[in-house]
Structures are given as structure tokens and as C-alpha cells.
Write an enzyme that holds these catalytic residues in place. Structure first.
Site, PDB file in Angstrom:
ATOM      1  N   ASN A  70      -8.289-111.277-110.357  1.00 51.42           N
ATOM      2  CA  ASN A  70      -9.571-111.982-110.402  1.00 51.42           C
ATOM      3  C   ASN A  70      -9.368-113.264-111.200  1.00 51.42           C
ATOM      4  OD1 ASN A  70     -12.171-112.857-110.757  1.00 51.42           O
ATOM      5  ND2 ASN A  70     -12.822-111.141-112.054  1.00 51.42           N
ATOM      6  N   LYS A  99     -11.430-115.580-111.690  1.00 48.20           N
ATOM      7  CA  LYS A  99     -12.686-116.018-112.327  1.00 48.20           C
ATOM      8  C   LYS A  99     -12.882-117.530-112.119  1.00 48.20           C
ATOM      9  CE  LYS A  99     -12.187-112.275-115.578  1.00 48.20           C
ATOM     10  NZ  LYS A  99     -12.627-111.690-116.837  1.00 48.20           N
ATOM     11  N   HIS A 124     -19.185-107.309-110.866  1.00 47.06           N
ATOM     12  CA  HIS A 124     -18.338-107.547-112.054  1.00 47.06           C
ATOM     13  C   HIS A 124     -19.240-107.617-113.289  1.00 47.06           C
ATOM     14  CE1 HIS A 124     -15.650-109.450-114.909  1.00 47.06           C
ATOM     15  NE2 HIS A 124     -14.662-109.000-114.155  1.00 47.06           N
ATOM     16  N   GLY A 176     -10.818-109.162-121.227  1.00 48.50           N
ATOM     17  CA  GLY A 176     -10.499-110.429-121.874  1.00 48.50           C
ATOM     18  C   GLY A 176     -10.401-110.340-123.387  1.00 48.50           C
ATOM     19  N   SER A 194      -7.818-106.096-119.745  1.00 55.39           N
ATOM     20  CA  SER A 194      -6.598-106.469-120.474  1.00 55.39           C
ATOM     21  C   SER A 194      -5.364-105.709-119.982  1.00 55.39           C
ATOM     22  CB  SER A 194      -6.802-106.293-121.981  1.00 55.39           C
ATOM     23  OG  SER A 194      -7.851-107.136-122.431  1.00 55.39           O
TER      24      SER A 194
HETATM   25  C1  PEP Z   1     -11.643-108.648-115.249  1.00 57.32           C
HETATM   26  O1  PEP Z   1     -12.446-109.474-115.650  1.00 57.32           O
HETATM   27  O2  PEP Z   1     -11.817-108.111-114.141  1.00 57.32           O
HETATM   28  C2  PEP Z   1     -10.521-108.320-116.114  1.00 57.32           C
HETATM   29  C3  PEP Z   1      -9.966-107.151-115.977  1.00 57.32           C
HETATM   30  O3  PEP Z   1     -10.147-109.258-117.043  1.00 57.32           O
HETATM   31  P1  PEP Z   1      -8.924-109.170-118.095  1.00 57.32           P
HETATM   32  O4  PEP Z   1      -7.742-108.597-117.352  1.00 57.32           O
HETATM   33  O5  PEP Z   1      -8.699-110.589-118.518  1.00 57.32           O
HETATM   34  O6  PEP Z   1      -9.368-108.282-119.196  1.00 57.32           O
END
Ligand code: PEP
Length: 250
Positions: A9, A11, A96, A174, A213
Site C-alpha cells: 500500500n 498510500k 483501511h 507506521g 510495520s
Molecule cells: C498499512 O497502512 O496498511 C500498513 C501496514 O502500514 P505500515 O506497514 O507502514 O505499518
């Protein structure tokens, strides 16, 4: 056999030239990925055409990050599921936590988005997950249960078979914090149990991704859990090397 998926993703990151370069870097290394792992990238709407053109000759699928809750018409700024499907996308992320948190997306809206995505041949990647205070209060099961029941339980078995579920604890997105493999497996098994109650044996076929993460250093341990069928990756999907390394964790 459940489909294994590693989905990125992006974003609201990368310009179109940067996104094209990232797609090209992924395309160049796709042969290094185990054949039974489906890679998906979800760039911003502006990138869907050029990224699809780069990836259409590879097994990497392209996803949107959302779709409108109306089929078409006077809804300024929205992008319809039919438009997303018309540029060759095969998936869309729905629900999301950033959409739920910052844009007030509710189960009611998501029921409409889910129906439109499916009607237009898109496979939804439906995100669920609890906030930090809900986890601390021990309410994570009840929060996830409501998110699953309110949006997925109205689907037919035929529709449900096209849905991918992503469990993403909001406190891990995140933040650098990751659910432990035990925490993730526990709630993935719970989600599969909910789906089994409603859809029976079909639950064993539904791919359930972990997100929050996830990175090359923890992917192997997470993906080894029996009910974790891959990952929805945010930050680490913006570097081709990390994204490929996560997919190689299988
Ligand atoms: C997400 O937003 O779908 C996500 C998993 O972000 P991150 O891997 O940066 O935590």
C-alpha cells in the site's frame, strides 16, 4: 490451498515518475519471488494507468486504495469502482484504518463500496483492526468482530470467495510496533473462526493478511503462523528491495 499474498500500500507517496521507477524496480525482480506468492501493488489513483502498463506483462497485480460508494455521477473528487476496473486493476483496498479514522468511513459506507467493487469485478482487500486503547482495554476481539460482521456477513458465499481480509492493528501501522506472531495468529484464527461460523468451509480458503510495520526482519516469523497468509505492507513497500525481501520470506 489458500492464496498467499504480499500487497504494498503506497498510500499518498511517490510522484508518478517515482511510482513508475518503483514499479519498474519490482518488475525487474519479480522472478525472485516464489511462484505461489501473489504480489500486489496499490499506488495512488493518478499512478494506476502508468503502473498497470509497466506491470501488465508480469504476474504483479495492481490495486486501488479505495473506491467510491456511488456508481457514478455528481460526486466531485471520487473515483468509481468501474473506473478503477477499466484501467486494468483487479483489486481495491477497502476500509483501511486511515480511511476510517481520517475520513469517517463507517461500516454503512463500506457495505456500499464492497458491493460496487464486487459488481465491477474488483477483489476487495478488506481491512479491520483495533485502536491502541481498544487493545489495552481487551476489546480487540469485539471491535474486529463488529467490523467483520457488519460488512462481510451480508455477502453471498460467491462474493465472499473474492474477498481478502487484512488484519491491521492500528497501533502497529507506521509506528514501528508490530503485533507479536502470537498476538497476530490469535486474532487471525479468531477472524477465520467468525468466517467459518457464517460461511462454513469457505473460511479455510479465505486469505487473511497481517499489516502493521511488517518488514523483512519480521515477515518470516509472521508468515510462518498457520492463519497468516501474507502481508499488507505500507512503509516497507516503498523500497523495492524491502518489498521483494518480504515476499521472499515465504
Ligand atoms: C498499512 O497502512 O496498511 C500498513 C501496514 O502500514 P505500515 O506497514 O507502514 O505499518
Amino acid at each position: 490451498m489458500r492464496k498467499k499474498i504480499v500487497a504494498g500500500n503506497w498510500k499518498m507517496n511517490t510522484t508518478v515518475p517515482e511510482g513508475k521507477a518503483l514499479a519498474e524496480a519490482i518488475a525487474a525482480r519479480v522472478k525472485e519471488i516464489p511462484a505461489d506468492v501473489q504480489l500486489i501493488v496499490a499506488p495512488p489513483f493518478t499512478h494506476l494507468v502508468p503502473v498497470s502498463e509497466i506491470l501488465c506483462k508480469t504476474p504483479v497485480a495492481v490495486s486501488a486504495q479505495d473506491c467510491a460508494d456511488e456508481p457514478k455521477g455528481a460526486f466531485t473528487g471520487e473515483v468509481a469502482a468501474s473506473m478503477i476496473a477499466s484501467v486494468g486493476c483487479t483489486y481495491t483496498i477497502l476500509g483501511h484504518s486511515e480511511r476510517r479514522q481520517y475520513y469517517g468511513e463507517t461500516s454503512q459506507t463500506l457495505v456500499k463500496k464492497m458491493a460496487l467493487a464486487l459488481e465491477n469485478g474488483l477483489k476487495p482487500i478488506y481491512c479491520v483492526g483495533e485502536m491502541k486503547d481498544e487493545r489495552v482495554a481487551g476489546r480487540h476481539f469485539e471491535v474486529v468482530k463488529a467490523q467483520i460482521e457488519e460488512v462481510l456477513f451480508g455477502l453471498s458465499a460467491e462474493q465472499m470467495a473474492k474477498v481478502v481480509v487484512a488484519y491491521e492493528p492500528v497501533w502497529a501501522i507506521g509506528t514501528g510496533l508490530t503485533a507479536t506472531a502470537e498476538q497476530a495468529q490469535e486474532i487471525h484464527a479468531y477472524i477465520r473462526g467468525l468466517l467459518r461460523e457464517k460461511f462454513g468451509a469457505l473460511a479455510e480458503e479465505i486469505t487473511i493478511l497481517y499489516g502493521g510495520s511488517c518488514k523483512p526482519s519480521n515477515a518470516k516469523e509472521l508468515f510462518a503462523c498457520p492463519d497468516i497468509d501474507g502481508g499488507l505492507i505500507g512503509g516497507a513497500s516503498l523500497k523495492a528491495d524491502d518489498f521483494i525481501a518480504i515476499a521472499q520470506a515465504y
